[in-house]
Structures are given as C-alpha cells and as structure tokens.
Design an enzyme around this catalytic site. Structure first.
Site, PDB file in Angstrom:
ATOM      1  N   PRO A 263      12.805  38.246 -58.517  1.00  0.00           N
ATOM      2  CA  PRO A 263      13.845  37.789 -57.587  1.00  0.00           C
ATOM      3  C   PRO A 263      13.398  36.640 -56.705  1.00  0.00           C
ATOM      4  CG  PRO A 263      12.770  39.715 -56.675  1.00  0.00           C
ATOM      5  CD  PRO A 263      12.119  39.462 -58.018  1.00  0.00           C
ATOM      6  N   ASP A 264      14.347  35.768 -56.387  1.00  0.00           N
ATOM      7  CA  ASP A 264      14.134  34.795 -55.325  1.00  0.00           C
ATOM      8  C   ASP A 264      13.986  35.572 -54.011  1.00  0.00           C
ATOM      9  OD1 ASP A 264      13.918  32.469 -53.903  1.00  0.00           O
ATOM     10  OD2 ASP A 264      15.842  31.650 -54.521  1.00  0.00           O
ATOM     11  N   MET A 265      13.511  34.901 -52.988  1.00  0.00           N
ATOM     12  CA  MET A 265      13.347  35.536 -51.678  1.00  0.00           C
ATOM     13  C   MET A 265      14.646  36.221 -51.257  1.00  0.00           C
ATOM     14  SD  MET A 265      11.071  35.950 -49.258  1.00  0.00           S
ATOM     15  CE  MET A 265       9.906  34.628 -49.550  1.00  0.00           C
TER      16      MET A 265
END
Length: 751
Positions: A263-265
């Site tokens: 996941p992205d942040m």
C-alpha cells in the site's frame, strides 16, 4: 541465503480445487503460465512450506524470518525514480516526464538501469517505481511530473523499459500508483478517499480503465514487474488496496501479475478488506498476529490466500536473483559509499535529449554573442540548497531558483546542481562574451543603483529588465513551474514570469525563453511577441540540468525532444479540471490530452509530439505490411503480461526519413492509427515511434512494428481485447497534428 530443495505440492500450499477459479488471483490457481518466473515461484514455494503461521505473518508485515530452510531478511523499499531518496553520494536523475520527452527507448532503459544499480549498490531491494501514474488526466494534477505522460502507448513503453532496466540492475521494480490516481485533492481517506481515484456511480468505466490507465501496466508486468503499489484512493467506490476486482481479478489474473501488492502511505484501511482484496504486504498494526489468526480460524482468510501472500513477497526477490548473496549490505544514509559511477554523463545526455525546441526563428544555436543578458530566478541557484526537507504538502507554483528535482516522492538526493548561470558563465568566458544577469522574477531598480561608478566611458547601467535587455545581442529568460505531492497546481501560467518575459522582449529583439515545468505550461501570454524568437521547453532534468540546457542553446547537441502533452492556447481548452467531490467520475472516458483535442477539433498552441531541430527532415515512401485476416480474439496462452499473442508482431509500417538540412540531428517519426468505427476509438492514437539519428544528407528506413495489442480494443461484453474488421487509417508524421504521410490497410476478422 541457502535453501533445502524439495518438492512442494499444491495441497501442501493450500491451493485446492476450491480456490481454482479464473478470478481467484492466486498464483498457480488462475491458469497463468509463469514462464521465466517459474524458477522463482518454486524457490518461494519451498521456503514458504517450511514456515509457521507466525513466520508467514511476520514476513508479510516486513519482518525478517528464520526457518529450517534458511534466513530471509526483510525487503527494503525506497523512493524513487530520480534516484535514492535521502541518501548521500547518489545521483539526481531526470524525472520520468523528462525521460519520456526523449522518445528514446535506449535512453529510458539506460537511465532505469543506472538508477537500479545505485539502489542495488546501496543495499536496497525494491524501487518504488516506475511511476506510470498519475498519467496527466488533468493538467492541474500535482504529481504529473512523476509519470510518463497521458498517452497510454508512450507511457506503456516507458514504464515497460524502466521495469526491465530495474530488473537487469538486480532490484525489484515496484510500479505505481495502481490505479486511477490522477490528482492530489481528496487523495486520502481523510479527504473522502475518492480523490483522483474514480468512484461513485460510473467512476471510470471498464473500457476507459483498460484502454488508458491499465494499458501501461501490461507493459510493466510483461517486462518483470515484481511489486505494485496500490493507491490511497478509491476505484469505483472501493479502496484501491481492498478492491478485489482491481487487484485479484484484473491485476493478478487478467495481467498475470505474479508479484506482491503493497500500500501507499495510509492506503491500507482494514485487515480483512486488504487481505481479501489483494494486498500482500501490509502494516503489522493492522495485520496483527491476533487479528490475522482470528480471520484464519473463522475461515474468513484461507490458508491458501495466506500462502499466496507470502509467496508473492518472495517471488520478486528470487526473480531478480537477489538470493545469490552478491548484493552489498544496506548502507547508512550518510555512509561514504559512492555509487554514482559515470552517471553524471548519462544525466547530462538524457537531459539534453529531452528538451523540446518549440519555436526558433534563426536565433539558436548561439554563436559567440558579444553581449548576453540572463533573466529569471530559474537561471541560478536557490538561496539555500540544493536539498530541503521532503515536502508532501504541495509546492510552487514556481521555484525561486533553478528547478532540478521534484518534491515529495519525486524528490531526489541532489549531490550538486549545475545551474544555467554556471554553465553560461563558463561558456561566456570561453567566447569572450559580456554577460549580465538579473536572477529574479519580479526585479525593479527603484533605487537607481549601478554595478560600478558611472563615468564617461563606463559600462555601468542601472540593473533592470529593460536596461539589461537593451543593446544585448541575445536575452535568455528562464522560467519554471513547480508542483508536487500533497497538493494540485493552482495555475498553468504565472503572471510575474510572463510580465518578465514581455518586459525583456519589449526591449530585446532576440529573446529566448527556456521553460522547465512539471506539466503543461501555457505560453500564449507572450509566444506571439515579435521579439520572442526561440523557446526551449522541458521537464525537470536533474543535477546536470544547466549543462544540458546550454549544450542545446549553443548547438553542441541538436534538439530532439518531443512534447508528451498538448500545450493549449487557453486553460479552458483542456476538458478535465480538478475534481473537488470525494469521488470523481471519469466521464471524459479515453478522451484526454490530444485525443480530446482531435475529437473536438480544438487547435492547440503546440501539439502532442511536437519538437523542432536545427536541421530539417523529409518523409517519404510509406509502406504497410499487414495480414489480410486475423482472429477476432487472442488465442495465446494466459501468461505473465496477458495472452501471449497480444505481444505478437502482426504487421509493420515503414517510411523513409531523410535529413535534408545542413546539420546532423535526430528525428522522431511517429505512427498514429485510426480504427474502424466498430472499435469505438479516438480519431487517431499513437501506435509507434522511433528516434533516428542522421547526418546531413543521410536517410534511413524507419520501421514501426504493430503488435496485436496495438490494433486491439477492449470489448466490455466479451471482457477481452478484440480486433475489429474494417479499414485502419495510417498516419506517419512529426507530431499528432503534423502528419506527413497517410495510408490505410484493411483487416478481415475470423471467429
């Protein structure tokens, strides 16, 4: 790492017939032939078979594990495409958008391999790149500078070549952002989660998703993509990192992607949703051991899916041979381990290749001007730099210094910056040129101060745009546009900079404007000024930026860069603005950038693909070779990268390119296709390009290979790439509007 080799059965890994569906997304259970990933899969499977549940959960949450088979050190992930972020003794490369402007396959691959080698030699395993998206659905998107542009064909080739470069350097490519992440406004769950990611009724329809935004990921997966970053946003109402249609069905089954999804942040929102939706690597606080064991015990999470997640965390590691024990240990950020090699030369060459000459009325190249005046903050260094603390709150709209790197995830660790001022000073010294400068975008000489005491024979003059411009042989005006992660652009032109350009041009009949920008930058406030005689336009070029620009200004390098976006005459000419609701509908479909301009017959200031040279080129002898018939649907094996025959060359288009000018240079002939009505496609779209270097008087036959996917369209009902019967229009030219040669071919489709 050392492993014990033994056979692993499907039953042992939990891949039972119950999970063997075409949309399961599980490796070896979705009918995908792994090809050259097979050996890595066997190694990963063998290692996972020796792990306990606790060890599997530790591995998928980023911890190292030890088992009877050996030890596995947790993977290190790091931004970014321009080079390692927050490291000493590394290079600052051109941004992806600049690299795409080279339209040069060799340059794109070479930079990616160089970036990958620096990651490898610093002990980092996963590059958070290549960055296909944001593509540039809207020119106001804050992070468009980090991607390869809004054309899916060009974006796809650049993404694929970058993927291959990282793989060949020995690191795992982590493509991003998946999918439909096209703006910063409302990009996070706290902002509604829909931001740039579609959503709501309609969202991005299936045809739009496949033909535009998913297209580049086919290239990436085909070329060895080992990881994919799911975005913070929602796609059609569901978080990207929990969207099983997007991740399990489309990415892992349709594209045959064998690697891990991370996941992205703040992209991971729940334990169950992310695990079942297709995320493979996540937070230990969300995927805690107790939470995941509860999901396993009640049957919500199957053992098969947990094994699949664990295998996917390992398979990319084996695929790029990181298990051979040769990679150096991970280095501290400030350790004196210099991994740059001769990359400065490559950065300078690619920077020069990327800049597009948009206008030239004989001013360029410069030839030892007697008096040269330089204007604009972009010509010189920022007050303090070159690096600043990483900013993910947006930036701009301009930069008060020479813009050589991006911000947020697009920010490089810059070891130094060669500014235009430095490079021009060296050249002026060599040529005995008198050089004056005002490196400020809003300068005024209200005090009437002078450089030296005025006298009868003095060279003193009150410093002002008008005074310095007057009596100069050439005036160079440097302007930029800046934006970055966290906020979108607020303007496509800048009044202060445009006033400066016009003021200089009012007083200098030989005014050259140099633009470095993060996306489309409008020029109409001054482009038709009689005294604006040349414009050099590009993206962000890295540490050798000034050298690259001056190489072009003086003709040491003949310009060959081409636009990767359309420059409009007015802001209102663009059809997609920022979306301020929590969820955005991509109602424009595939009609972004030049495909919209062509469909609505809107005249651009400069079209997609445009770029001039100091020489001229002639196009002739169009030749088309295609089969008379083909199957409607692909029949190849389901492989990593989709059906194998999507990649088959099914025809060629060729043309003779002649340098009929007086200087050596490079041309970029481009192939555009118009499809039969049944395919429901734009008026024309890019389906080939080649960069060819020719001496004066030299000619070359340039051949464009047409793959099956290049003549296919996505059929929503069939859920497949199909080929339409009928007549295909062929255009070969120097831009999407400068079409020099035209022809056609017909195809008859068999069942």
């Amino acid at each position: 790492m050392r492993f014990i080799s033994f056979a692993v059965t499907a039953a042992l890994l939990g891949l039972t017939s119950a999970t063997n569906s075409s949309t399961s997304g599980l490796l070896k259970a979705n009918g995908v032939t792994l090809g050259d990933w097979e050996a890595a899969y066997e190694k990963a499977s063998a290692f996972v078979a020796g792990l306990t549940t606790d060890q599997k959960l530790a591995l998928i949450t980023g911890s190292s594990v030890s088992s009877s088979n050996g030890n596995f050190s947790a993977l290190e992930f790091l931004d970014g495409d321009m080079g390692l972020q927050n490291y000493f003794f590394v290079s600052a490369f051109s941004l992806s958008s600049a690299l795409a402007m080279t339209w040069d396959r060799d340059a794109i691959y070479a930079q990616a391999k160089a970036v990958g080698s620096e990651f490898y030699n610093k002990g980092i395993q996963v590059v958070a790149g290549p960055t296909s998206q944001p593509m540039g659905r809207t020119p106001w998107g804050g992070r468009n500078v980090e991607g390869f542009g809004p054309d899916p064909y060009l974006n796809g080739l650049a993404t694929g070549l970058s993927t291959k470069g990282y793989v060949d350097a020995g690191v795992i490519p982590g493509g991003k952002h998946f999918l439909l992440y096209e703006q910063e406004t409302n990009r996070t769950s706290s902002g509604g989660g829909g931001g740039g990611g579609g959503g709501g009724p309609g969202g991005a329809n299936d045809k739009t998703l496949h033909e535009t935004y998913l297209w580049p990921f086919y290239d990436a997966v085909k070329n060895g993509l080992g990881a994919v970053m799911c975005a913070m946003t929602k796609v059609n109402g569901t978080y990207s990192c929990e969207n099983s249609d997007l991740l399990m069905k489309t990415l892992k089954t349709e594209l045959g992607f064998p690697g891990l999804v991370w996941p992205d942040m703040n992209g991971q929102n729940s334990a169950e949703g992310s695990a079942l939706g297709g995320e493979d690597y996540g937070s230990s606080s969300i995927w805690s051991t107790s939470t995941m064991k509860t999901l396993l015990s009640n049957g919500t999470l199957t053992e098969a899916r947990l094994n699949d997640m664990t295998i996917r965390n390992l398979i990319g590691y084996y695929h790029v041979n990181l298990d051979n024990g040769l990679q150096p240990a991970m280095q501290d950020q400030d350790a004196y381990v210099d991994v740059r090699g001769n990359h400065s030369k490559l950065i300078r060459e690619n920077g020069a290749k990327s800049m597009a000459l948009l206008k030239n009325e004989g001013t360029l190249p410069l030839k030892k001007p007697r008096v040269m005046s330089v204007f604009g903050a972009h010509a010189g260094p920022v007050m303090g730099g070159p690096n600043a603390a990483m900013n993910v709150e947006g930036s701009g709209p301009t930069y008060q210094g020479h813009l050589a790197t991006g911000t947020g995830s697009g920010q490089a660790s810059v070891p130094y910056v060669i500014t235009p001022y430095v490079a021009l000073t060296i050249r002026a010294a060599q040529d005995a040129t008198m050089m004056r400068w005002i490196m400020n975008d809003t300068y005024s000489s209200s005090g009437g101060s002078t450089l030296i005491q005025e006298g009868t024979d003095s060279t003193a003059v009150s410093p002002s745009y008008a005074n310095y411009a007057t009596n100069s042989d050439v005036c160079l005006v440097f302007i930029n546009a800046l934006s970055g992660e966290g906020a979108d652009r607020t303007e496509l032109y800048n009044e202060d900079q445009d006033t400066m350009v016009n003021t200089v041009a009012d007083n200098c009949n030989n005014t050259v404007v140099v633009v470095n920008t993060v996306g489309p930058r409008l020029l109409d406030q001054w482009i038709e000024h009689d005294n604006v005689t040349a414009v050099l336009y590009g993206s962000i070029l890295g540490q050798e930026s000034g050298n690259a620009i001056v190489d072009l200004l003086y003709g040491d390098v003949n310009p060959s860069g081409r636009l990767i976006h359309t420059i409009a005459k007015n802001e209102s000419d663009y059809n997609v603005e920022l979306c301020y609701t929590a969820q955005c509908n991509f109602t424009e479909g595939v009609y972004i950038d030049y495909r919209y301009f062509d469909a609505k017959n809107v005249t651009p200031r400069y079209p997609f693909g445009h770029g001039l040279s100091y020489t001229t080129f002639k196009y002739s002898d169009l030749a088309i070779k295609t089969p008379s018939a083909t199957t409607r649907a692909p029949r190849g094996n389901h492989t990593v990268g989709g059906n194998s025959d999507l990649w088959d060359v099914v025809g060629t288009v060729s043309a003779r390119i002649t340098n009929n000018g007086t200087l050596a240079g490079a041309e970029v002939p481009q192939l555009y296709l118009g499809f039969p009505d049944a395919a429901d496609q734009p008026v024309r779209q890019l389906r080939g390009f080649e960069r060819v270097e020719l001496r004066a008087g030299q000619e070359s036959i340039v051949t464009f290979n047409l793959r099956r996917r290049d003549i296919s369209y996505w059929d929503v009902a069939a859920q497949q790439w199909l080929v339409a019967s009928g007549k295909y229009q062929v255009y070969v030219g120097a831009s999407s509007r400068d079409l020099r040669l035209t022809g056609a071919f017909s195809l008859r489709v068999k069942a």
